[in-house]
Design a protein around this motif. Structure first.
Motif, PDB file in Angstrom:
ATOM      1  N   THR A  19       0.823  -1.200   0.000  1.00  0.00           N
ATOM      2  CA  THR A  19       0.000   0.000   0.000  1.00  0.00           C
ATOM      3  C   THR A  19       0.862   1.258   0.000  1.00  0.00           C
ATOM      4  OG1 THR A  19      -0.110   0.122   2.417  1.00  0.00           O
ATOM      5  CG2 THR A  19      -1.774  -1.231   1.305  1.00  0.00           C
ATOM      6  N   SER A  20       0.260   2.348  -0.426  1.00  0.00           N
ATOM      7  CA  SER A  20       0.991   3.609  -0.512  1.00  0.00           C
ATOM      8  C   SER A  20       1.359   4.166   0.856  1.00  0.00           C
ATOM      9  CB  SER A  20       0.160   4.644  -1.286  1.00  0.00           C
ATOM     10  OG  SER A  20      -1.089   4.869  -0.641  1.00  0.00           O
ATOM     11  N   SER A  21       0.785   3.601   1.925  1.00  0.00           N
ATOM     12  CA  SER A  21       1.079   4.102   3.272  1.00  0.00           C
ATOM     13  C   SER A  21       2.240   3.365   3.937  1.00  0.00           C
ATOM     14  CB  SER A  21      -0.168   3.988   4.160  1.00  0.00           C
ATOM     15  OG  SER A  21      -0.565   2.629   4.284  1.00  0.00           O
ATOM     16  N   TYR A  83       5.198  -0.916   8.053  1.00  0.00           N
ATOM     17  CA  TYR A  83       4.208   0.150   7.945  1.00  0.00           C
ATOM     18  C   TYR A  83       4.419   1.288   8.941  1.00  0.00           C
ATOM     19  CZ  TYR A  83       1.823  -3.382   5.171  1.00  0.00           C
ATOM     20  OH  TYR A  83       1.532  -4.318   4.220  1.00  0.00           O
ATOM     21  N   GLY A 197      -5.929  -0.508   1.313  1.00  0.00           N
ATOM     22  CA  GLY A 197      -5.636   0.868   0.935  1.00  0.00           C
ATOM     23  C   GLY A 197      -5.119   0.942  -0.489  1.00  0.00           C
ATOM     24  N   GLN A 223       6.656   8.862   3.428  1.00  0.00           N
ATOM     25  CA  GLN A 223       6.068   8.305   4.641  1.00  0.00           C
ATOM     26  C   GLN A 223       7.106   8.190   5.762  1.00  0.00           C
ATOM     27  OE1 GLN A 223       2.854   7.529   5.307  1.00  0.00           O
ATOM     28  NE2 GLN A 223       2.296   8.390   3.321  1.00  0.00           N
TER      29      GLN A 223
END
Length: 271
Positions: A19-21, A83, A197, A223
Motif C-alpha cells: 500500500t501507498s502508506s 508500515y 488501501g 512516509q
C-alpha cells in the motif's frame, strides 16, 4: 543456460500488502528449484554437502521433512512490509510489539500453509509440554499449573495463532503470514484481501505492487519523513531531504537469458 529460469515463478498473490502508506518493503521472486540447481552446480562439494546435511538435521529436529514439505512447496514469492512504529512505545521498551510489519511467503497450493502451520503448532505444544514444572516432592498434593495447548483460531480470513509478546502467524489461502503484535486482525485481513488501501503507484513503487516476478527493496521516503519528523525537527538538512524526495528503490531481476548485472537505485522528486 546455468541461470535459466530463476525468475520463472507464479504470479504473486499478496500484492495488497504494497500500500501507498507503507514505509519500506522488500520482495523476492526466485525459482527455488533452479536456484538450488545452480548452487549445486557451482558450490564446492563440501559446501553443498554441508547445506544438505543442515537441512536434514533441521528436519530431524522439527520432526518433518523441510525439503519436501516446505522448500519444495514454496512458489519463491516472498515479501516483507514495514508500515510504521509507535515511537513512544518503542522508546519505552516496547520492542517488536511497537512495530507494524508483516512477512509473507506464498505456496504452490492452499493446502500446504495450513499443513505446515499445524506441524509447527504440534512442535510448539510438544516443547511446552516438556517444560511442565515437576511435582514438588515437599508438596505432592499441589500439582503444577497445567499448560494450555495453543490451538488455531479463525484469523485474517484463515487460521492462525498468536505468539505472546511477538505477533501472529496465519495460514490464509496460499500464504503464510507473520504479523507483529501491533497489526490489528481487521487491518491484516484487509491487506490479505487486497483492500488495505491504495496500492503503490509511483514509477519505482508500482512494480512491487504487481503480481509479475519482481525483487528488490523499496523505501517510501515521504512516509518515512512523517514517521521520523519528531526526531529530526529543527534539522534543515533532514527537512530538505524529506521535502525533496518521494521514494527510492534498489531492485534486481533475472530472466531466461541470465541474471542482470545491473542494480539500479533511483530517487524521484516529490511532485
Amino acid at each position: 543456460a546455468y541461470y535459466a529460469g530463476l525468475s520463472d515463478v507464479a504470479d504473486a498473490t499478496f500484492n495488497g500488502f504494497a500500500t501507498s502508506s507503507l514505509i519500506a518493503m522488500g520482495r523476492v521472486s526466485l525459482n527455488l528449484a533452479a536456484a538450488l540447481s545452480l548452487t549445486e552446480k557451482f558450490a564446492k562439494p563440501e559446501a553443498w554437502n554441508e547445506l544438505q546435511s543442515g537441512i536434514g538435521e533441521a528436519s530431524e529436529a522439527v520432526g518433518f521433512d523441510l525439503q519436501t514439505e516446505v522448500i519444495d512447496q514454496l512458489t519463491g514469492n516472498m515479501g516483507g512490509y514495514f508500515y510504521g512504529v509507535d515511537l513512544g512505545q518503542a522508546m519505552g521498551g516496547g520492542g517488536i510489539a511497537a512495530a507494524q510489519f508483516a512477512t509473507v511467503a506464498q505456496f504452490k497450493n492452499a493446502e500446504a500453509p495450513l499443513k505446515i502451520l499445524n506441524k509447527v503448532l504440534d512442535l510448539y505444544n510438544a516443547e511446552q509440554a516438556k517444560n511442565t514444572p515437576p511435582v514438588d516432592p515437599m508438596n505432592p498434593d499441589m500439582a503444577p499449573p497445567a499448560i494450555t495447548p495453543v490451538t488455531l483460531t479463525p484469523m485474517a480470513g484463515g487460521q492462525g495463532y498468536t505468539l505472546p509478546g511477538a505477533g501472529s502467524i496465519i495460514a490464509t489461502g496460499d500464504l503464510i503470514v507473520f504479523a507483529s503484535g501491533s497489526m490489528l486482525p481487521a487491518q491484516l485481513e484487509l491487506l490479505v484481501q487486497g483492500k488495505g488501501g491504495e496500492l503503490l503507484s509511483s514509477p519505482l513503487g508500482k512494480p512491487f505492487a504487481q503480481g509479475k516476478a519482481h525483487g528488490g527493496l523499496y523505501i517510501n521516503i515521504e512516509q518515512l519523513g512523517l514517521l521520523v519528523s519528531p526526531l529530526v525537527a529543527g534539522s534543515p538538512e533532514a527537512s530538505m531531504f524529506f521535502s525533496t524526495f518521494r521514494d527510492a528503490a534498489l531492485y534486481f531481476d533475472s530472466s531466461k537469458r541470465g541474471i542482470s548485472s545491473t542494480i539500479e537505485f533511483e530517487m524521484l522528486p516529490l511532485e
